[in-house]
Enzyme design. Structure first.
Site, short mmCIF file in Angstrom:
data_model
loop_
_atom_site.label_atom_id
_atom_site.label_comp_id
_atom_site.label_asym_id
_atom_site.label_seq_id
_atom_site.Cartn_x
_atom_site.Cartn_y
_atom_site.Cartn_z
N HIS A 1 -7.74 2.39 -1.97
CA HIS A 1 -7.41 2.98 -3.27
C HIS A 1 -5.90 3.15 -3.33
CE1 HIS A 1 -11.50 4.73 -4.23
NE2 HIS A 1 -11.64 4.57 -2.93
N HIS B 1 -12.22 -1.43 0.97
CA HIS B 1 -11.26 -1.32 -0.14
C HIS B 1 -10.26 -0.22 0.14
CE1 HIS B 1 -14.75 1.22 -1.08
NE2 HIS B 1 -13.90 2.05 -1.66
#
Ligand code: 5GP
Length: 140
Positions: free
Chosen positions: A105, A103
Site C-alpha cells: 500500500h 501487495h
C-alpha cells in the site's frame, strides 16, 4: 501458511478480468488505485508473479518490486503534494491481510488530516480515474 491461490481479486485485476484504475504497468508489476482508499491517492503495487504475501515471495521478484514501489511512491507524493507517505504491507489475516496476493500500500499522509478507517465504502470511480491520471502524469 496456505499456498498461493490464483483465485484472488488482484490476480483477476492483473489478468484484466476485473477493472481497475491503473497507474503503472511493466513486465514485473502493476500499480492501481485502492478501491476503498484510506486517503486521497491510496495506491496498491503488486507483482505479476503470484505469491500469497511477502513471506513466500521469490526474493528476485521482491527486489524488483520494491524499486517499483519507490518509483510509484515518489510519483504519488508529487501528484498530491503529500506531506508524507505510509507504505504498508500485511502478512496473513491476523496482521490485517485481506487479499492474498502480495501487495504494498502507498498511502499519502496530509498534515492534520487523519487517515480514513476501512469502512468498506468504495470511492467515486470518477475520482479514482482522476487520481490515477494525476499519478500517471507524475510518472512521466
Ligand atoms: P490488505 O488488507 O489485504 O493489505 O489490503 C487489501 C486492499 O485491497 C484494501 O485496501 C482494499 O480496499 C483493496 N481492495 C479490495 N478489493 C479491491 C478491488 O476489487 N479493487 C481494488 N482496486 N482494490 C481492492
Amino acid at each position: 501458511m496456505a499456498a498461493y491461490s490464483p483465485d484472488n481479486i488482484f490476480a483477476k485485476i492483473i489478468a484484466g478480468l476485473v477493472p481497475s484504475h491503473r497507474v503503472f504497468e511493466d513486465a514485473e508489476a502493476l500499480a492501481f488505485m485502492d478501491l476503498m482508499p484510506h486517503s486521497k491517492g491510496h495506491t496498491l503495487v503488486v507483482p505479476k508473479k503470484g505469491s500469497r504475501n511477502l513471506l513466500d515471495a521469490d526474493p528476485e521478484v521482491l527486489a524488483k518490486l520494491i524499486v517499483r514501489v519507490q518509483k510509484i511512491a515518489m510519483a504519488v507524493r508529487i501528484a498530491f503534494s503529500a506531506d508524507g507517505l505510509r507504505i504498508n504491507q500485511f502478512n496473513e489475516e491476523p496482521a490485517g491481510q485481506t487479499v492474498f496476493h502480495l501487495h504494498f500500500h502507498i498511502i499519502p499522509i496530509y498534515q492534520g488530516v487523519p487517515m480514513r478507517a476501512q469502512t468498506g465504502e468504495m470511492a467515486d470511480p470518477n475520482e479514482l480515474a482522476a487520481h490515477a491520471e494525476a499519478i500517471r502524469a507524475a510518472l512521466k
